[in-house]
Write an enzyme that holds these catalytic residues in place. Structure first.
Site, PDB file in Angstrom:
ATOM      1  CG  ASP A   1      10.934 -28.954   6.233  1.00  0.00           C
ATOM      2  OD1 ASP A   1      11.070 -28.511   7.389  1.00  0.00           O
ATOM      3  OD2 ASP A   1      10.093 -29.842   5.956  1.00  0.00           O
TER       4      ASP A   1
HETATM    5  C1  BGC Z   1       8.705 -30.239   9.012  1.00  0.00           C
HETATM    6  C2  BGC Z   1       7.971 -28.992   8.585  1.00  0.00           C
HETATM    7  C3  BGC Z   1       7.908 -28.011   9.717  1.00  0.00           C
HETATM    8  C4  BGC Z   1       9.318 -27.722  10.204  1.00  0.00           C
HETATM    9  C5  BGC Z   1       9.369 -26.723  11.337  1.00  0.00           C
HETATM   10  C6  BGC Z   1      10.028 -29.920   9.674  1.00  0.00           C
HETATM   11  O1  BGC Z   1      10.593 -31.049  10.238  1.00  0.00           O
HETATM   12  O2  BGC Z   1       8.926 -31.050   7.888  1.00  0.00           O
HETATM   13  O3  BGC Z   1       6.681 -29.333   8.152  1.00  0.00           O
HETATM   14  O4  BGC Z   1       7.276 -26.841   9.306  1.00  0.00           O
HETATM   15  O5  BGC Z   1       9.890 -28.940  10.659  1.00  0.00           O
HETATM   16  O6  BGC Z   1       8.881 -27.253  12.503  1.00  0.00           O
END
Ligand code: BGC
Length: 749
Positions: free
Chosen positions: A309
């Site tokens: 993530d």
């Molecule tokens: C979130 C994810 C997301 C990623 C990309 C993160 O802050 O936890 O769920 O896919 O950002 O946008």
């Protein structure tokens, strides 16, 4: 000399070469060969670049008129000099299809024409409730509302339409579904889950994945995208309820509650996975070899790509403090088992990993393992053959057919929680007061991940879409509707005016709930609504006309302080762009509500129980006494359950138990009913939950019509996580309950 082949040998050779040709057509082998061939030609830098993912901000700038545009020099540096294999995200908000096409074309032009090996970039996006980062896309209810439909077919269709619209935007990879089980209602990402039950989450998650990837998971089809199950594992259960904070989950609970949806998704063929940003039992999941390799790869058999993530490799150093340097953080994450780092702002991961390999701290074989998976995904997606957006898909984008599916999903999600004296449905010829902070806002019907990350910018929403107020005005005629906002989210406005107006109408439609939010900015301190909203409820409830509460919210905000004063309560969750019309249809009786709660609606902020509680939790004076229980939802008709029958009284491993129940519509209106089957293990070595959902089905019945619903269970459905954390079943007595009826049987081994 002429060499002649005997006829029989010739025939045999033909047969053999045909067989060889058939074998060579086995895509898996061919794919592996292509991957290996390419990998052999790659430099270490090219390989590590493939494992690096940056956000679009890295390659963007603002044009003179303030619009987003690619910065070609930075893009060149990223894709050509740093060999970056993946880009993600949007900045600052949704783009038009045309702009997406321009972006993807430019990126792929560079990647396929200007790099040595011409490897296409894989673009990834968060399409959480439809292609929410493309202007005018079809937006569905958020997952919590989709779960309330109890209709996997609708969830699968949502996946299909999302895939089509994401692919039409030129993007092949969707960071969804969220498979965290929603058992912590404070958590600001609760609305992204399918609720509190692991079986429901598993079924709907798998249906969504099949929608995105197709029944056969053949990603080369032009309207499919790779799914990304997330966030593995335990992210949805932070002890404090605040986003990205520690979870403490014993192994038994991890395996019983949180792992099954990821297992089901793996079995459904999902191609990629995103890691939990936080920690479980003191170990950040990005650094957990146990979870990312032993459980995920060896136990579940997951073969796809693991992406981190946002910023979470660096977080191991900067936030979690389990690594003494950024480079050490990269080493930890690689050893744990990640394949791609969502870095996302720079090339630090690339630099650090190169250094680690050169210093001999990470082997090139380990790098190859991840790069193989990434290249395989790119081949499977057909990106080498078709790196560019397919212009033909534009005509199917945001079609009327898709809009109708989103509308149907919104209708089936709406959950009627209270209907005193059958005040709903309302007559069409009455005068109403519409009031409250969620009455006239599209953002508040859609929530986070809607055109912008936080979803709150109303200027992005299509002007033709209707808020609750506008949909009611359209139904009744403007002259029959008074609108006064009454309160904002946490501030009262002119309450005396609202009280006066309430006494001039036949009914009040009070729209309470939450503003749009998502992730950490959506953190709250408790589940109560701000006092201003209760004050507004009190202001309208003294007027002696029926008050219908409509709740637009991503998590169960407490309504106990006002619940008695409300005549009817309709929970809308976050119903998406068709939410306004769907709500109006239910309020005025064109649609019979059929949603049922996919979570327990609590009455008090600290009494947060799920429906599968233990017996001690209801031993007097304890109780399961929520505002509304899991699985609850009213209809404008009534359903009677009868004839619950089990095909046998004794079940043995290898056998199947057939369960039948008759459901009859005994009211005056056609209606849909979700039929939920629960199992209770009456005695076992690990204290049994009082009940667990094992199956469900949705029936659609005309007045007077009856249908026999059939379910099957086997010994596998009776298993649980035993005293030593292994999956077992134990002989003994079990109870099946459906619609208030129950029957027992025995498992004998
Ligand atoms: C979130 C994810 C997301 C990623 C990309 C993160 O802050 O936890 O769920 O896919 O950002 O946008």
């Amino acid at each position: 000399m002429v060499f002649t082949i005997p006829r029989r040998l010739l025939v045999l050779m033909c047969v053999l070469s045909l067989a060889a040709a058939l074998l060579a057509a086995v895509p898996a082998d061919e794919l592996d060969q292509r991957v290996d061939q390419l990998l052999r030609q790659m430099t270490l830098e090219e390989k590590v670049g493939q494992m690096t993912q940056v956000t679009i901000q890295v390659v963007s700038r603002k044009s003179a008129d303030g619009k987003h545009e690619l910065d070609t020099a930075r893009l060149y540096d990223t894709v050509v000099n740093h060999h970056v294999g993946s880009i993600l995200n949007v900045d600052p908000g949704a783009y038009s299809l045309e702009h997406w096409h321009e972006i993807i074309r430019t990126i792929q032009d560079l990647a396929t024409r200007k790099t040595r090996l011409g490897i296409p970039v894989i673009y990834g996006i968060d399409a959480i409730h439809g292609a929410n980062y493309t202007r005018n896309a079809t937006l569905f209810p958020q997952s919590i509302g989709m779960a309330a439909t109890w209709n996997p077919e609708l969830v699968r269709k949502e996946g299909e339409i999302t895939a089509l619209e994401v692919r039409a935007s030129g993007i092949p990879w969707n960071f969804n579904p969220v498979l965290g089980v929603g058992r912590q209602p404070l958590w600001p990402r609760f609305f992204e889950t399918y609720g509190e039950d692991p079986y429901l989450v598993s079924v709907l998650g798998a249906a969504y994945i099949k929608g995105l990837e197709g029944e056969d998971n053949d990603l080369s089809q032009p309207t499919r995208v790779a799914a990304c199950m997330k966030h593995y594992l335990g992210y949805s259960f932070p002890l404090s309820g605040q986003d990205r904070t520690p979870a403490w989950i014993p192994e038994r609970m991890l395996r019983e509650i949180f792992l099954p949806p990821f297992r089901a998704a793996t079995e459904a063929g999902v191609h990629t996975l995103m890691v939990n940003s936080s920690e479980i039992n003191g170990i950040p999941v990005h650094a957990s070899k146990t979870l990312l390799t032993d459980v995920l790869r060896k136990e579940l058999g997951f073969r796809g790509v693991v992406v981190t993530d946002w910023y979470d490799v660096i977080n191991l150093y900067e936030r979690e403090k389990v690594a003494a340097s950024r480079k050490e953080a990269a080493r930890l994450a690689l050893e744990a088992g990640i394949d791609m780092s969502m870095v996302p702002f720079d090339f630090s991961f690339y630099d650090d990993v190169l250094a680690l390999v050169r210093e001999g701290k990470i082997s090139e074989a380990r790098i190859d393992q991840s790069v193989r998976r990434i290249l395989r995904l790119k081949f499977e997606l057909g990106l080498f053959e078709h790196p560019y957006p397919d212009p033909n898909l534009k005509t199917q984008f945001a079609s009327e057919r898709s809009r109708r599916v989103a509308l149907q999903a919104a209708r089936e999600s709406l959950t009627l929680l209270k209907n005193r004296h059958q005040v709903l449905p309302l007559a069409r010829n009455i005068r109403v007061l519409v009031t409250g902070p969620t009455a006239n806002s599209l953002a508040r019907l859609n929530g986070g991940w809607s055109f912008t990350w936080q979803g709150g910018d109303e200027s992005y929403y299509p002007p033709e879409k209707l808020t609750i107020l506008e949909a009611i005005e359209q139904k009744l005629g403007k002259e029959r509707v008074i609108y006064l906002p009454g309160a904002d989210y946490d501030r009262t406005l002119d309450l005396p005016a609202v009280t006066r107006a309430a006494s001039e109408v036949d009914a009040v439609i009070l729209c309470l709930g939450e503003p749009a939010y998502c992730e950490t900015p959506g953190n709250i301190n408790d589940l109560y609504l701000p006092e201003a909203q209760y004050a507004l409820a009190r202001a309208v409830s003294g007027a002696n006309v029926p008050v219908v509460l409509v709740l637009a919210e991503g998590r169960p905000r407490l309504i106990h302080p006002i619940v008695e004063q409300m005549d009817a309560i309709l929970l809308a969750y976050l119903p998406g762009l068709e939410g306004g019309p769907a709500i109006a249809e239910v309020l005025f009786g064109e649609v019979n509500p059929s949603g049922k709660l996919p979570f327990t609606y609590p009455k008090f902020p600290n009494k947060l129980m799920c429906y599968d509680y233990k017996h001690s939790e209801i031993a007097k004076p304890n109780s399961y006494d929520p505002e509304f229980p899991f699985g609850f939802g009213l209809s404008y008709t009534r359903f009677a359950y009868s004839h619950l029958q089990l095909s046998k009284k004794i079940l043995r491993p290898g056998d199947s138990l057939e369960i039948q129940v008759q459901v009859k519509n005994v009211g005056k209106r056609a209606g849909k009913e979700a039929v939920l089957l629960y199992l209770s293990d009456l005695v076992r070595s690990v204290t049994p939950p009082v009940q667990q959902l094992k199956r469900f089905a949705k029936v659609d019945l005309q007045p007077g019509e009856a249908q026999t619903v059939t379910f099957h269970l086997t010994e596998a459905d009776l298993r649980f996580i035993g005293p030593d954390n292994r999956t077992i079943s134990e002989a003994g007595e079990f109870r099946i309950s459906v619609g208030g009826l129950s029957q027992t049987f025995r498992l004998e081994k």
